[in-house]
Design an enzyme around this catalytic site. Structure first.
Site, short mmCIF file in Angstrom:
data_model
loop_
_atom_site.label_atom_id
_atom_site.label_comp_id
_atom_site.label_asym_id
_atom_site.label_seq_id
_atom_site.Cartn_x
_atom_site.Cartn_y
_atom_site.Cartn_z
N LYS A 148 0.67 -1.25 0.19
CA LYS A 148 0.11 -0.11 -0.09
C LYS A 148 0.93 1.21 -0.14
O LYS A 148 1.98 1.13 0.42
CB LYS A 148 -0.91 -0.08 1.34
CG LYS A 148 -0.23 0.15 2.48
CD LYS A 148 -1.29 0.65 3.56
CE LYS A 148 -0.65 1.18 4.72
NZ LYS A 148 -1.33 2.47 5.56
N GLU A 216 -2.12 4.36 17.69
CA GLU A 216 -0.63 4.48 17.73
C GLU A 216 -0.19 5.46 18.53
O GLU A 216 -0.82 6.56 18.94
CB GLU A 216 -0.22 4.58 16.35
CG GLU A 216 -0.96 3.56 15.45
CD GLU A 216 -0.30 3.77 14.02
OE1 GLU A 216 0.65 3.29 13.59
OE2 GLU A 216 -1.12 4.56 13.36
N HIS A 240 -6.52 -1.17 6.40
CA HIS A 240 -6.32 -2.01 7.47
C HIS A 240 -7.50 -2.26 8.40
O HIS A 240 -8.02 -3.45 8.49
CB HIS A 240 -5.39 -1.36 8.59
CG HIS A 240 -3.90 -1.21 8.04
ND1 HIS A 240 -3.49 -2.13 6.89
CD2 HIS A 240 -2.94 -0.41 8.29
CE1 HIS A 240 -2.08 -1.84 6.72
NE2 HIS A 240 -1.77 -0.75 7.57
N LYS A 331 -3.16 8.72 15.65
CA LYS A 331 -1.87 8.82 15.85
C LYS A 331 -1.66 9.58 17.06
O LYS A 331 -2.51 10.51 17.92
CB LYS A 331 -1.02 9.62 14.70
CG LYS A 331 -0.94 8.92 13.30
CD LYS A 331 -0.02 8.00 13.29
CE LYS A 331 -0.02 7.40 11.80
NZ LYS A 331 0.79 6.11 11.69
#
Length: 484
Positions: A148, A216, A240, A331
């Protein structure tokens, strides 16, 4: 119990972008671990290919350093490292030129599996595919692996599919999503379709809702240019999280066959309803305590790219009608945690009275870290008067039953690269599957672009923007905590 090692036939593997970050951190360490695991025959060749001018010895020296950094558990065995390096070579090539291609073709063996790993940007996919065919390296046993991002939208994904289809058949194209190589993701199919306990309950009658979280702690450092063009929707949700959603929601395939599995995943994507604007929350992290925020990192003080997204999705089919799926990813959050929570409904009637409280079963599939599966069940609280209830986790990690030698799961790339060599496409995305995912994603992105939507700010080290909590609370639900 000792795992049975399934050997593969001899193969040649060419890694385009062989000096790049992915090759250093993931591809070559994965190959080395499978070599150490006894899964390789003697006659195997791994070739790095890139623009950098190196010979075999120079490349081997680089690879040795990468393996000592990224595979220290194995590289301490100097004899194994030397044997692996003896199977590694390098050819300088120009992806969009003619330099190096005759030399590369001459290094490869005839009449064996040839895998070409495109660890490069998508703009080079067509040039590489064309030259592999033009220089006689394409055969029925040739496979290409593409990373990807597979397209930026539906139009570009279709163009890439058409380009690759001009040189290779669909059964030769392996679109890799490393999430599908995780042991726990594969265990999801085993739990669902190998146990009568769960499958009868896997529907809207018994499941209240499903949460999929990929959190994350890292930011976008090192990926600034790409990420500011893509954002969380394109970078994570379209691939994902979509794949995890498909595996959770799909119907049982007739058999564990690549196309049978992917047919059922495709049906899920095509059954997804359009997402309503008030069912989407976008966020962008801001700096706290001296930590830089998203805009400082990407160097764009006016960026409206999201580093966080949460949304509510619905699947219009008989199994899942009325059951919401909540997806979130971001994030610079408080903890690194990828987990699927299947939230079962409350019992229709409690015989224990109001004091017992509300209790519902939760099946949690942890993808990272601490991979495992747990089921929260309700029991009587020990030592208490009356009937006081408490929820406890039922361990389903199987660590003790499988033995210590099976407690370390192989890296996802180890499994996926060996599946390429074996010719097993079950854990890889098909072209029509990728296009269907973009067809669902594109209107969502177009909607907020046309409305001028601006991401909600959230602090580094938090659980995300407050509006994401409201997304759930409006429905009388709560996110399960993001835990390390």
């Amino acid at each position: 119990m000792v795992s049975r090692v399934i050997p593969v036939e001899p193969f040649d593997l060419v890694v385009f972008g062989g000096t790049g970050d992915l090759a250093q951190r993931k591809i070559l360490p994965a190959l080395f671990r499978r070599f150490c695991g006894g899964q390789w025959p003697e006659d195997v060749l791994v070739l790095g290919a890139a623009r950098k001018k190196l010979d075999d010895d120079g490349y081997r020296a680089l690879v040795a350093g990468w393996l000592k950094e990224h595979a220290p558990d194995r590289s301490a065995d100097c004899a194994a490292l030397d044997r692996f390096l003896s199977r590694v070579g390098y050819v300088p090539v120009e992806a969009q030129g003619d330099e190096g291609w005759p030399e590369l073709a001459a290094r490869l063996s005839r009449d064996r599996v040839r895998a070409f790993y495109f660890s490069v940007g998508p703009r080079l996919f067509g040039a590489l595919a064309e030259r592999i065919e033009a220089h006689g390296m394409a055969s029925d046993k040739t496979r290409i692996v593409v990373e990807k991002p597979f397209g930026h939208d539906l139009e570009s994904a279709r163009a890439l599919n058409a380009t690759l289809a001009g040189h290779f058949r669909e059964r030769q194209i392996y679109r890799i999503d490393h999430y599908l190589g995780k042991e726990t993701v594969q265990n999801l199919m085993a739990v669902r379709f190998g146990n009568m306990l769960f499958e009868p309950l896997w529907n809207s009658q018994y499941v209240d809702h499903i949460q999929i979280t990929v959190a994350e702690t890292v930011g976008v450092d090192g990926r600034e240019s790409y990420y500011d063009r893509a954002g969380a929707m394109r970078d994570m949700v379209q691939n994902h999280l979509m794949q995890l959603l498909c595996l959770i929601a799909m119907e049982p395939p007739a058999k564990f066959d690549p196309d049978a599995v992917r047919d059922e995943k495709l049906k899920v994507i095509r059954a997804l309803d359009p997402v309503l604007p008030h069912h989407i929350v976008r966020g962008q992290y801001v700096g706290v305590d001296g930590q830089p925020g998203y805009r400082e990192v990407v160097g764009n003080p006016r960026s409206s790219t999201e580093s966080y997204i949460a949304l509510r999705a619905h699947i219009s089919n008989w199994r899942w009608a009325g059951t919401p799926f909540y997806l979130r990813t971001g994030k610079r959050l408080v903890a690194r945690s990828s987990v699927i929570n299947v939230m079962f409904k409350d019992a229709p009637h409690s015989i224990f009275g109001a004091d017992a409280g509300r209790h519902a079963n939760v099946l949690s599939i942890r993808l990272q870290p601490n991979e495992g599966i747990t089921l929260k069940v309700t029991i009587k609280e020990p030592g208490q008067g009356g009937m006081r209830l408490v929820d406890v986790p039922l361990d389903m990690s199987f660590a003790e039953a499988l033995g210590p030698e099976n407690q370390v799961s192989p890296d996802a790339y180890e499994r996926l690269i060996m599946d390429v060599v074996r010719g097993n496409q079950t854990l890889f995305m098909r072209g029509d599957e990728v296009e269907a995912a973009w067809a669902w994603t594109d209107p969502i992105i177009a909607g907020w672009e046309s409305s001028g939507d601006v991401p909600k700010p959230y602090d580094c080290g938090s659980t995300g923007p407050g509006d994401a909590e409201l997304l759930m609370k409006r429905d009388g639900r709560n996110w399960q905590g993001i835990k390390p």
